[in-house]
Scaffold this motif. Structure first.
Motif, PDB file in Angstrom:
ATOM      1  N   UNK A  72       0.821  -1.226   0.000  1.00  0.00           N
ATOM      2  CA  UNK A  72       0.000   0.000   0.000  1.00  0.00           C
ATOM      3  C   UNK A  72       0.844   1.262   0.000  1.00  0.00           C
ATOM      4  N   UNK A  73       1.995   1.221   0.658  1.00  0.00           N
ATOM      5  CA  UNK A  73       2.853   2.410   0.744  1.00  0.00           C
ATOM      6  C   UNK A  73       3.879   2.453  -0.384  1.00  0.00           C
ATOM      7  N   UNK A  74       3.874   1.425  -1.220  1.00  0.00           N
ATOM      8  CA  UNK A  74       4.812   1.319  -2.350  1.00  0.00           C
ATOM      9  C   UNK A  74       6.260   1.395  -1.870  1.00  0.00           C
ATOM     10  N   UNK A  75       6.513   0.726  -0.757  1.00  0.00           N
ATOM     11  CA  UNK A  75       7.860   0.711  -0.193  1.00  0.00           C
ATOM     12  C   UNK A  75       8.588  -0.533  -0.677  1.00  0.00           C
ATOM     13  N   UNK A  76       9.351  -0.360  -1.724  1.00  0.00           N
ATOM     14  CA  UNK A  76      10.056  -1.483  -2.363  1.00  0.00           C
ATOM     15  C   UNK A  76      11.006  -2.176  -1.381  1.00  0.00           C
ATOM     16  N   UNK A  77      11.759  -1.399  -0.606  1.00  0.00           N
ATOM     17  CA  UNK A  77      12.706  -1.998   0.334  1.00  0.00           C
ATOM     18  C   UNK A  77      11.975  -2.886   1.340  1.00  0.00           C
ATOM     19  N   UNK A  78      10.924  -2.369   1.939  1.00  0.00           N
ATOM     20  CA  UNK A  78      10.178  -3.134   2.940  1.00  0.00           C
ATOM     21  C   UNK A  78       9.530  -4.362   2.300  1.00  0.00           C
ATOM     22  N   UNK A  79       8.985  -4.186   1.101  1.00  0.00           N
ATOM     23  CA  UNK A  79       8.342  -5.284   0.386  1.00  0.00           C
ATOM     24  C   UNK A  79       9.324  -6.437   0.165  1.00  0.00           C
ATOM     25  N   UNK A 109      -8.608 -16.695   4.181  1.00  0.00           N
ATOM     26  CA  UNK A 109      -9.637 -17.128   5.118  1.00  0.00           C
ATOM     27  C   UNK A 109     -10.375 -15.861   5.568  1.00  0.00           C
ATOM     28  N   UNK A 110     -11.550 -15.998   6.147  1.00  0.00           N
ATOM     29  CA  UNK A 110     -12.228 -14.796   6.662  1.00  0.00           C
ATOM     30  C   UNK A 110     -11.357 -14.015   7.657  1.00  0.00           C
ATOM     31  N   UNK A 111     -10.627 -14.719   8.505  1.00  0.00           N
ATOM     32  CA  UNK A 111      -9.765 -14.050   9.487  1.00  0.00           C
ATOM     33  C   UNK A 111      -8.636 -13.279   8.799  1.00  0.00           C
ATOM     34  N   UNK A 112      -7.995 -13.911   7.829  1.00  0.00           N
ATOM     35  CA  UNK A 112      -6.917 -13.223   7.101  1.00  0.00           C
ATOM     36  C   UNK A 112      -7.457 -12.018   6.341  1.00  0.00           C
ATOM     37  N   UNK A 113      -8.644 -12.149   5.760  1.00  0.00           N
ATOM     38  CA  UNK A 113      -9.258 -11.018   5.058  1.00  0.00           C
ATOM     39  C   UNK A 113      -9.497  -9.862   6.029  1.00  0.00           C
ATOM     40  N   UNK A 114      -9.935 -10.188   7.247  1.00  0.00           N
ATOM     41  CA  UNK A 114     -10.142  -9.138   8.254  1.00  0.00           C
ATOM     42  C   UNK A 114      -8.820  -8.478   8.651  1.00  0.00           C
ATOM     43  N   UNK A 115      -7.749  -9.267   8.756  1.00  0.00           N
ATOM     44  CA  UNK A 115      -6.436  -8.691   9.084  1.00  0.00           C
ATOM     45  C   UNK A 115      -5.984  -7.719   7.996  1.00  0.00           C
ATOM     46  N   UNK A 116      -6.159  -8.108   6.737  1.00  0.00           N
ATOM     47  CA  UNK A 116      -5.771  -7.225   5.639  1.00  0.00           C
ATOM     48  C   UNK A 116      -6.683  -6.001   5.571  1.00  0.00           C
ATOM     49  N   UNK A 117      -7.973  -6.205   5.817  1.00  0.00           N
ATOM     50  CA  UNK A 117      -8.903  -5.068   5.850  1.00  0.00           C
ATOM     51  C   UNK A 117      -8.530  -4.106   6.968  1.00  0.00           C
ATOM     52  N   UNK A 118      -8.190  -4.644   8.136  1.00  0.00           N
ATOM     53  CA  UNK A 118      -7.775  -3.794   9.259  1.00  0.00           C
ATOM     54  C   UNK A 118      -6.528  -2.995   8.891  1.00  0.00           C
ATOM     55  N   UNK A 119      -5.604  -3.632   8.204  1.00  0.00           N
ATOM     56  CA  UNK A 119      -4.388  -2.937   7.762  1.00  0.00           C
ATOM     57  C   UNK A 119      -4.756  -1.763   6.869  1.00  0.00           C
ATOM     58  N   UNK A 120      -5.606  -2.000   5.893  1.00  0.00           N
ATOM     59  CA  UNK A 120      -6.037  -0.930   4.989  1.00  0.00           C
ATOM     60  C   UNK A 120      -6.759   0.178   5.750  1.00  0.00           C
TER      61      UNK A 120
END
Length: 186
Positions: A72-79, A109-120
């Motif tokens: 999301x932050x387009x941080x190539x180094x971190x990626x 999984x629903x849980x992983x989707x929630x983790x990614x949604x929370x990140x966003x």
């Protein structure tokens, strides 16, 4: 510099990072850059080691969240740095590719989707929405919920710093960068 590294690493690791022997591994660019301000670097690295070495969330969850932040932050180094860590905790190439698509993909999984949604949500609105929080609270304890927000915030802050510094990839990350999925655009 030695004191800053000693705050975060064992004497053995600190000595290895500071070694000038011809066969020694060079200090990663992220650490070398942070060492321009040792008074910040030492405490920050000690704090960050808690997230890396003894996480409440678990390594796989942390790496999925960090990869989403990096994307999301387009941080190539971190990626690229965290692609290597993701492989060590069993995140597949398919999952790495799906990180770019976010929480809506069929990979999660629903849980992983929630983790990614929370990140966003933290990146976009500086907080996790009530509905997402409630679903996460069904599967995470209070320590894990707190840590989730800190992981997103910490790695978003690092991404801003790395992007601002124009941090170049370390030599050992170059091959990973050329074989990683999805295509990372700067």
């Amino acid at each position: 510099m030695r004191a800053a590294l000693a705050d975060a690493f064992s004497d053995e690791v600190a000595a290895r990072l500071l070694s000038t022997e011809p066969d020694s591994t060079p200090m990663p660019n992220a650490l070398a850059t942070m060492m321009h301000h040792p008074a910040l670097a030492g405490p920050f690295l000690a704090y960050n080691n808690v997230l890396l070495q003894t996480p409440a969330l678990g390594h796989r969850v942390r790496e999925l969240v960090v990869l989403r932040v990096a994307w999301r932050t387009r941080c190539r180094y971190e990626w690229v740095q965290h692609l290597r860590l993701a492989a060590r905790v069993g995140i597949t190439a398919e999952e790495i590719a799906a990180v770019a698509d976010g929480p809506g993909g069929e990979t999660w999984t629903p849980h992983e989707a929630d983790l990614l949604a929370a990140t966003d949500q933290v990146i976009d609105g500086y907080r996790i929405d009530d509905d997402t929080w409630a679903r996460l609270a069904e599967q995470l304890d209070e320590r894990q919920l707190v840590e989730l927000v800190f992981v997103v915030g910490t790695y978003t802050g690092l991404a801003m710093a790395f992007n601002s510094f124009g941090l170049e990839l370390d030599a050992d990350l170059q091959e990973i960068a050329t074989t990683s999925l999805p295509e990372f655009e700067e």
